[in-house]
Scaffold this active site. Structure first.
Site, PDB file in Angstrom:
ATOM      1  N   CYS A  41      38.709  55.284  39.088  1.00  0.00           N
ATOM      2  CA  CYS A  41      37.476  54.979  38.379  1.00  0.00           C
ATOM      3  C   CYS A  41      37.799  54.644  36.932  1.00  0.00           C
ATOM      4  CB  CYS A  41      36.540  56.187  38.439  1.00  0.00           C
ATOM      5  SG  CYS A  41      35.202  56.131  37.226  1.00  0.00           S
ATOM      6  N   ASN A  50      47.322  45.838  35.435  1.00  0.00           N
ATOM      7  CA  ASN A  50      47.507  44.591  36.183  1.00  0.00           C
ATOM      8  C   ASN A  50      46.183  44.173  36.789  1.00  0.00           C
ATOM      9  OD1 ASN A  50      49.432  42.568  37.484  1.00  0.00           O
ATOM     10  ND2 ASN A  50      48.340  43.353  39.276  1.00  0.00           N
ATOM     11  N   GLU A  51      45.773  42.945  36.496  1.00  0.00           N
ATOM     12  CA  GLU A  51      44.534  42.397  37.061  1.00  0.00           C
ATOM     13  C   GLU A  51      43.408  43.426  37.013  1.00  0.00           C
ATOM     14  OE1 GLU A  51      46.168  38.929  40.065  1.00  0.00           O
ATOM     15  OE2 GLU A  51      45.636  40.861  40.948  1.00  0.00           O
ATOM     16  N   CYS A  62      32.155  50.982  39.496  1.00  0.00           N
ATOM     17  CA  CYS A  62      32.200  52.339  40.032  1.00  0.00           C
ATOM     18  C   CYS A  62      30.881  53.029  39.716  1.00  0.00           C
ATOM     19  CB  CYS A  62      33.368  53.121  39.436  1.00  0.00           C
ATOM     20  SG  CYS A  62      33.458  54.831  40.041  1.00  0.00           S
ATOM     21  N   CYS A 118      30.158  56.442  40.291  1.00  0.00           N
ATOM     22  CA  CYS A 118      30.279  57.904  40.349  1.00  0.00           C
ATOM     23  C   CYS A 118      29.594  58.549  39.140  1.00  0.00           C
ATOM     24  CB  CYS A 118      31.743  58.305  40.414  1.00  0.00           C
ATOM     25  SG  CYS A 118      32.648  58.086  38.857  1.00  0.00           S
ATOM     26  N   GLU A 140      50.609  34.448  36.840  1.00  0.00           N
ATOM     27  CA  GLU A 140      50.933  34.456  38.269  1.00  0.00           C
ATOM     28  C   GLU A 140      50.406  33.194  38.933  1.00  0.00           C
ATOM     29  OE1 GLU A 140      49.673  37.801  40.564  1.00  0.00           O
ATOM     30  OE2 GLU A 140      50.239  39.266  39.037  1.00  0.00           O
ATOM     31  N   TRP A 164      45.987  36.791  51.570  1.00  0.00           N
ATOM     32  CA  TRP A 164      44.702  37.471  51.559  1.00  0.00           C
ATOM     33  C   TRP A 164      43.520  36.561  51.919  1.00  0.00           C
ATOM     34  CZ3 TRP A 164      42.342  34.734  47.740  1.00  0.00           C
ATOM     35  CH2 TRP A 164      43.127  34.235  46.708  1.00  0.00           C
ATOM     36  N   LYS A 193      53.818  41.467  52.223  1.00  0.00           N
ATOM     37  CA  LYS A 193      55.096  41.011  52.787  1.00  0.00           C
ATOM     38  C   LYS A 193      55.045  39.561  53.263  1.00  0.00           C
ATOM     39  CE  LYS A 193      54.225  43.177  57.329  1.00  0.00           C
ATOM     40  NZ  LYS A 193      52.952  43.818  56.946  1.00  0.00           N
ATOM     41  N   PHE A 194      53.824  39.034  53.514  1.00  0.00           N
ATOM     42  CA  PHE A 194      53.708  37.631  53.920  1.00  0.00           C
ATOM     43  C   PHE A 194      53.250  36.729  52.777  1.00  0.00           C
ATOM     44  CE2 PHE A 194      53.231  39.649  58.208  1.00  0.00           C
ATOM     45  CZ  PHE A 194      54.418  39.150  58.721  1.00  0.00           C
ATOM     46  N   HIS A 195      53.252  37.269  51.561  1.00  0.00           N
ATOM     47  CA  HIS A 195      52.942  36.452  50.381  1.00  0.00           C
ATOM     48  C   HIS A 195      54.205  35.710  49.975  1.00  0.00           C
ATOM     49  CE1 HIS A 195      51.725  35.325  46.334  1.00  0.00           C
ATOM     50  NE2 HIS A 195      50.525  35.846  46.524  1.00  0.00           N
TER      51      HIS A 195
END
Length: 654
Positions: free
Chosen positions: A108, A142-143, A151, A153, A300, A308, A349-351
């Site tokens: 959060c 990161n990002e 959030c 809460c 990036e 994704w 792993k597939f990126h």
């Protein structure tokens, strides 16, 4: 020099692989490497126990090989022990359910416990490496907000109330801003106010808008807290990676940008869009706008497929170079990739990566080497800027408001309308800045204002003053409707722009998504119509059919155009062609179907023409000078093969 860099995750590999990786980085011309982005569980395997031996080794290895470091603070994802000890740090969705560890960003933004532990880690990292000669840039988290921006809460509720108190001072002012007389929502005390959690009916739109603002500000405040810790130990620039892209919308980067030492963006082609190359150009121009027109950093991108999207399409031969040089053409002086070596395990792993699973005997690796060569040839372009006389106004706040609950049509997508206008300019060969609603308009001849639903009095006045001083504007539907509190501007739509545009609209007439209407100038449109009458404007096109035959759809009031419907691609291009010609806009390239891009970067005494051919046929373009990549002299006619890119240092005119 144009920087070529990458993300590297050495913690995913045995130490014997590191030397091979660094040798290959040198061969590929890599001169900036981002590390320690997700290193928290390695640096602090148990609460308060820090271990920097592995990070020390990789930093020294990179330094010995002359590779500079973009050093992460490692706080992007907490280690399992933190959530196990303190489950209250976990973010809560609008329906009151928690989101658990196992992915990333399971925290959060308002959690005091998370902040305490994260800031303690940042202090350790900054103290240890703040003066290290290899560190060229600090990378906070990161990002930020990619997954956990909103959030709901109790900790977030408390901070939301504090934010609201700062904004409104009194509960009475909050009630006025939120229109709480509707549905008996009036508050008597601050502790009655909650985030807009899931409800049985439509929620208060002004409350939801303020919660978006708060959430963006809360993450910005988090960034600033990390940056302040670093700056006590280091004079090196600090930044974080924005996500100016089609599927992330929760941060108002116009508010963030002034707080960054370097503007950096992550961008990936989104094949769920109809025109991914157009969106890439738009995102690059918007990032340049965030940088105030100065060079910026692509933190990036991918060499090939991501992992994704529903179907993760790879890039065609030469597409990575085209994508990259589109970013460079539009102002990027640093080009970095996620990631260096393709992961063998984990969610990504597939990126794709610069070094694929199949190693160096691959077309992907050869394209990396070709790109490196091309960027070295473009070294003199670094530091130059993009100049244009046209702008598109873009607003995260309008994006939030346009797509809330209870709107005239849920089929209206803000970004689609922005992209439609931008695509029309791009196909006309017009380079455009993308600027804030509060941006300086004085340098432009022509400004496009798509779907700017929320408009403050000051913003509306600045646009009117721009037109009064000779500027030209084109406004599209659902603009000027509400003020900053999402309060409707009464008296007829388009509200703040009614007098400027010389029209008055009494009623919206949205169309079903599968309905099209025809205009009497031959154009077609859909999605939206308005019961509009002109006051001082002239009619440029009217509906022939649909629910409002004979009613104006496109009008012109002096220098101010209004488009009251969602034009199809040819019709949008046609009205923009007319408007830009009357404004005296300077086209950089030829009118085309979007397959050709021509963009210029300039210094005080030199111009560089980037000619990018996305099409399947060779093109010719009139330009004279020297192609920086090939060294070829160009005498008036430049040939660019299918899928090719040329960068011409233009001859200086006497």
């Amino acid at each position: 020099m144009i920087t070529l860099g990458c993300d590297y995750n050495p913690e995913q590999w045995p130490a014997e692989v590191w030397a091979e990786d660094v040798a290959l980085m040198r061969a590929a011309g890599i001169n900036l490497v981002a590390i320690n982005i997700f290193g928290w569980s390695d640096l602090e395997p148990r609460a308060g126990e820090y271990d920097f031996k592995q990070l020390d080794r990789i930093i020294e290895l990179l330094h010995q090989n002359g590779i500079r470091i973009n050093l992460g603070t490692a706080t992007a994802s907490p280690p399992p022990w933190l959530a196990s000890r303190h489950p209250e740090i976990l973010p809560m969705a609008a329906d009151g359910t928690r989101r658990y560890p196992g992915g990333r960003q399971a925290w959060c933004p308002s959690s005091p416990v998370f902040r305490e532990r994260a800031f303690a880690l940042v202090e350790q990292v900054a103290q240890r490496y703040g003066q290290h000669p290899a560190v060229a840039l600090w990378h906070v988290s990161n990002e930020l907000g990619c997954h956990n921006a909103l959030c709901y809460c109790d900790a977030s509720a408390e901070r939301f109330r504090e934010w609201l108190t700062d904004r409104y001072q009194t509960v009475e002012a909050l009630n006025a801003a939120w229109g709480t007389s509707f549905w008996s929502q009036r508050y008597g005390a601050w502790d009655e106010v909650l985030p807009p959690r899931a409800a049985l009916s439509l929620r208060n739109p002004a409350q939801m808008l303020d919660f978006q603002r708060f959430s963006s500000d809360e993450l910005l405040g988090y960034y600033e807290a990390e940056a302040a810790i670093i700056k006590k130990q280091s004079s090196i620039p600090v930044t974080t990676n924005f996500m100016v892209t089609a599927h992330i919308r929760n941060m108002d980067y116009w508010r963030w940008a002034p707080r960054m030492d370097v503007i950096a963006n992550d961008h990936y082609l989104d094949h769920r869009l109809g025109h991914p190359a157009t969106e890439l150009s738009f995102a690059a121009d918007l990032t340049r706008g965030l940088a105030g027109g100065k060079p910026w950093m692509l933190m990036e991108q991918s060499t090939g497929a991501v992992n994704w999207q529903p179907v993760n399409l790879t890039k065609a031969p030469g597409e990575m170079l085209r994508n990259t040089l589109t970013h460079v053409a539009r102002g990027a002086d640093s080009i970095c990739f996620f990631q260096w070596r393709a992961s063998a395990q984990g969610s990504e792993k597939f990126h794709s990566a610069m070094l694929p699973h199949a190693g160096t005997e691959t077309e992907q690796w050869r394209e990396v080497l070709d790109l490196s060569y091309s960027l070295r040839r473009l070294a003199e372009v670094a530091g130059s800027t993009v100049e244009t006389d046209t702008a598109v106004i873009f607003s995260w706040e309008s994006w939030w408001a346009v797509e809330q609950e209870g709107r005239p049509s849920s089929a209206v997508n803000y970004l689609e309308q922005v992209h439609s206008a931008y695509r029309g300019l791009r196909e006309l060969g017009v380079t455009a800045d993308v600027i804030s609603p509060d941006g300086d308009l004085s340098k432009y001849r022509f400004v496009v204002i798509p779907c700017l639903y929320l408009v403050s009095d000051a913003q509306a006045k600045a646009i009117k003053d721009f037109v009064d001083n000779g500027g030209h504007v084109l406004v599209t539907f659902f603009s000027g409707i509400a003020d900053g509190d999402d309060r409707i501007r009464l008296g007829g739509y388009p509200g703040a722009f009614r007098d400027l545009l010389g029209v008055s609209v009494e009623e919206f007439a949205p169309l079903s998504p599968d309905t099209t209407v025809t205009l009497d100038n031959g154009g077609e449109a859909g999605l939206w119509a308005e019961r509009l009458r002109t006051t001082t404007a002239e009619v440029w096109a009217s509906y022939i059919d649909g629910p409002l035959p004979g009613v104006p759809a496109i009008t012109r009031n002096g220098n101010a155009w209004y488009v009251a419907t969602a034009l199809d691609r040819p019709a949008m291009r046609a009205v923009l062609r007319e408007a830009t010609q009357k404004a005296g806009v300077q086209n950089q390239g030829p009118e085309n179907d979007g397959s050709i891009e021509v963009v210029r970067r300039r210094t005080t005494d030199q111009t560089y023409a980037f000619v990018i051919n996305h099409g399947a046929s060779e093109i010719e373009y009139a330009v004279a000078g020297s192609d920086l990549i090939s060294g070829e002299n160009v005498r008036g006619r430049l040939r660019v093969p299918p899928g090719g890119v040329r960068v011409v240092r233009e001859e200086v005119q006497p």
